[in-house]
Design an enzyme around this catalytic site. Structure first.
Site, PDB file in Angstrom:
ATOM      1  N   GLU A 112       1.226  -1.606   0.449  1.00  0.00           N
ATOM      2  CA  GLU A 112       1.998  -3.175  -0.051  1.00  0.00           C
ATOM      3  C   GLU A 112       1.673  -4.342   0.956  1.00  0.00           C
ATOM      4  O   GLU A 112       0.631  -5.190   0.394  1.00  0.00           O
ATOM      5  CB  GLU A 112       3.731  -2.776   0.165  1.00  0.00           C
ATOM      6  CG  GLU A 112       4.351  -2.174  -0.641  1.00  0.00           C
ATOM      7  CD  GLU A 112       5.305  -2.424  -0.629  1.00  0.00           C
ATOM      8  OE1 GLU A 112       6.269  -2.866  -1.440  1.00  0.00           O
ATOM      9  OE2 GLU A 112       6.392  -2.051  -0.144  1.00  0.00           O
ATOM     10  N   GLU A 119       7.854   6.055  -2.736  1.00  0.00           N
ATOM     11  CA  GLU A 119       8.947   5.802  -2.312  1.00  0.00           C
ATOM     12  C   GLU A 119      10.139   5.908  -2.988  1.00  0.00           C
ATOM     13  O   GLU A 119      11.406   6.627  -2.654  1.00  0.00           O
ATOM     14  CB  GLU A 119       9.294   3.628  -1.799  1.00  0.00           C
ATOM     15  CG  GLU A 119       8.707   3.378  -0.973  1.00  0.00           C
ATOM     16  CD  GLU A 119       7.066   2.580  -1.301  1.00  0.00           C
ATOM     17  OE1 GLU A 119       6.530   2.210  -0.214  1.00  0.00           O
ATOM     18  OE2 GLU A 119       6.846   3.580  -2.019  1.00  0.00           O
TER      19      GLU A 119
END
Length: 695
Positions: free
Chosen positions: A105, A125
């Protein structure tokens, strides 16, 4: 602060400094934030390169800080990553090793990305029960076409550098010095007066009609993983990326991230993640213990388990001799091995050339002495008969070279009694693989009374080479997993006595999350296995009572799928479970014979009794120091017994109930049918009284 980063020809080089994986801890976030802002304010700097230094780029957030004050320390993850959009200098990520989770990210929020040709990229995740919470769901589909971004995030699986380049996730690959190549790339951008290319300003890349794509994704999730909130929320966030401005989409994502982070499922998944890593650590070893070198293996017994174990060595690139006493058995074992690799070729998972290279690693032989003479590690995998295994170990004692590790794959027998027939008890150890051995991750490493530290360390390291999750156990009847399983099955049979149907019990446990119910598992593995264990225990442990209904099933010739009938019946060539009226007649006759009062039992009671039976026996195993820690027990069940990882494991599950509540329920079950079989572990009683947990 200026000296904390390096400037080269107008390019600032900012490096991560949080080995081994450069996770984004609170301290690391603060350091990066300060250095990037400082470099951005300098007029002599035109571009900023962020690198992982000599290590990987970034392994993601520091998971141990989740739901702690450190998670909220400024700059938070969103503050760090979103802050990059306010930087007007060129930002380039130099990605070596890997960029995972928040690390990716962070890289996606930079303007350009240069990758090592061997780097890996992923947003895992979902495997922890949540979703990217710092813009990942909004940025990924702006760089990668949604058709590729969705499976990448929903699976959590990484992609390689070339694929990342093809998708548009990275802008250039480096086959040499990554930092120098990135600096060259940065200078070209400066020379051509390139401006920051903010990912947040890019349009979502979507070829298929959004409504159609998202409907397909949701339908697939509900079919394969019903009610998986994390995956469904990821699709919601992707949809938000196509319908909302970037900032609104990011806020939508963040709200769902925080909601998921607080769920019991996410907490259990994170617990399991650390439990697996903790399991590899052995307490009490001398600091100077070194592992032995292992270059050659041998496996004795070419049956299903032996062939599977041989493939474990082959897959790790370790030459292995496969030994059997009968030519027919040896050929069946080799046929099994060839069939597995042929199937991998057919599915495109293996090339024909790789198949041939792998098959060259196995040497079938009927000559035990010749097969084991050069082996550094020998795994015996014959029938579960103590006298047979002892005879084989006597032969190994004569023919194996000095220093060879002698391992048995027994799942239940006393390995100390096997070791005692040799003159090298320090070299004997248990390596309990789970079937199919080349697929299942769990390996119970069983330390005998005289196993040396050197042998123990060697086998734990070997497990990693074999890509197994190793859990240490001491010797006892059934070790960790099967010892607990007997209490679980004992309660399942008692519930049949009291009036439950086979389908109700299996259904309740599968609804709870078990991969298969207890009776379906028995049919799959073969009911004769449990039958032989019970017959042995009727003699050795008469205090442990079983319902004899399972014996009646076996006495009727119903041994599971291999005979076409067990607790269920099976059509030829099919594994579909079909109810069988004949089983109901056997049940009815047995209930009448023993005169057990029939009653309606709720699904909740079924789950409760089976789960508490596991946890209570697990507590006894801890009390006896058979297992090192409660989390090791949970790893055994999550990786080897189909326990739902979203509930952590039986010990973690008991902790979530509260041990005082667990003890109260067990005391209650002591008043019911076969109540004498409920004996609370002294450790459970102690911890419940202290208000403590197994952790």
């Amino acid at each position: 602060m200026e000296s904390a980063y390096v400037v080269k020809d107008g390019v600032a080089v900012v490096s991560f400094d949080n080995p081994p994986v450069n996770s984004l801890s609170a301290a690391q976030r603060k350091k990066l934030h300060e250095q990037i802002l400082h470099a951005a304010a300098r007029k002599d700097i035109h571009a900023i390169v962020v690198t992982g230094g000599a290590g990987p780029f970034c392994g993601g957030a520091e998971i141990r800080e989740f739901n702690t004050p450190a998670q909220k320390l400024s700059p938070t993850m969103p503050e760090l990553i979103e802050g990059l959009d306010r930087i007007n200098k060129l930002l380039i990520a130099a990605i070596g090793g890997f960029a995972y989770g928040a690390g990716l990210e962070f890289a996606m929020a930079m303007h350009y990305r240069v990758s090592s040709a061997y780097a890996q990229f992923g947003l895992p995740e979902v495997k922890f029960g949540f979703l990217p919470g710092a813009g990942g769901t909004q940025r990924l589909p702006r760089l990668v076409p949604m058709e590729h971004a969705a499976p990448m995030m929903l699976s959590g699986a990484p992609v390689g550098a070339q694929q990342a380049l093809d998708y548009g996730l990275v802008d250039a690959l480096s086959n040499g010095d990554l930092l120098e190549d990135t600096l060259t790339y940065a200078r070209k951008l400066i020379a051509t007066r390139m401006t920051p290319r903010r990912t947040s300003a890019l349009p979502v890349r979507l070829a298929t009609a959004p409504a159609e794509l998202f409907a397909t994704l949701r339908a697939d999730i509900n079919k394969r993983t019903p009610g998986h909130k994390g995956k469904l929320y990821i699709v919601d966030c992707f949809e938000a990326a196509t319908t909302l401005p970037f900032e609104a989409g990011r806020e939508f994502e963040r709200a769902r991230f925080l909601e998921l982070l607080a769920t019991p499922e996410s907490k259990a998944l994170r617990y399991n993640f650390f439990a697996e890593r903790q399991a590899a650590k052995i307490a009490g070893l001398a600091p100077d213990v070194r592992a032995r070198e292992l270059h050659q293996a041998a496996v004795i017994g070419a049956g299903t388990m032996g062939a599977g174990i041989a493939m474990c060595f082959m897959n790790a690139g370790i030459p292995v001799a496969l030994i059997d006493a009968q030519s027919e058995g040896l050929e069946r074992g080799m046929a099994t091995i060839r069939a597995v690799y042929d199937a991998q070729v057919d599915k495109g998972r293996l090339t024909q050339a790789a198949r041939e290279r792998t098959l060259q690693l196995v040497t079938p032989t009927l000559d035990l002495a010749a097969g084991v003479c050069d082996a550094d590690v020998i795994v015996e995998a014959v029938f579960e008969r103590l006298d047979l295994k002892q005879q084989i170990f006597r032969e190994l004692d004569r023919h194996a070279r000095k220093g060879a590790i002698l391992a048995t794959n027994t799942s239940m027998l006393d390995i100390d009694e096997i070791a005692a027939v040799t003159q090298r008890e320090a070299d004997v150890i248990g390596m309990h693989f789970f079937s199919p051995a080349h697929v299942m991750r769990l390996l119970e490493v069983v330390r005998c009374a005289k196993t040396s530290d050197e042998v123990l360390v060697t086998v734990m390291q070997l497990a990693r080479r074999l890509q197994k999750t190793a859990v240490l156990s001491r010797v006892c009847d059934g070790f960790i997993g099967n010892r607990m399983l007997q209490r679980y099955l004992q309660q399942a049979l008692f519930l049949l006595d009291e009036g439950c149907s086979i389908e109700q019990i299996d259904g309740a446990m599968e609804k709870f999350g078990m991969a298969m119910g207890p009776f379906a598992v028995g049919d799959l593995s073969g009911l004769d296995i449990g039958w032989s264990i019970r017959k042995r225990r009727y003699v050795e442990r008469p205090e442990m009572v079983y319902s004899r209904i399972a014996d009646r099933i076996c006495e009727a010739g119903r041994l599971g799928q291999k005979t076409g009938k067990g607790w269920y019946r099976y059509e030829p060539g099919s594994r579909k479970r079909l109810p069988d009226p004949d089983v109901n007649q056997i049940l009815h006759a047995y209930r009448a014979e023993v005169g057990v009062a029939q009653r309606n039992v709720s699904d909740e009671e079924i789950v409760d009794r089976l789960m508490l039976a596991l946890a209570n026996e697990g507590a006894q195993i801890l009390d006896e120091t058979v297992a090192q820690r409660a989390s090791d027990i949970d790893v055994v069940y999550a990786t080897g017994y189909g326990f739902p990882i979203t509930k952590g494991g039986p010990m973690h599950y008991a902790n979530t109930l509260g041990l005082a509540e667990v003890l109260t329920r067990i005391r209650n079950y002591q008043q019911g049918y076969q109540g004498s079989q409920w004996q609370p572990s002294p450790l459970l009683v102690k911890l419940a009284g202290q208000g403590a947990s197994f952790e």
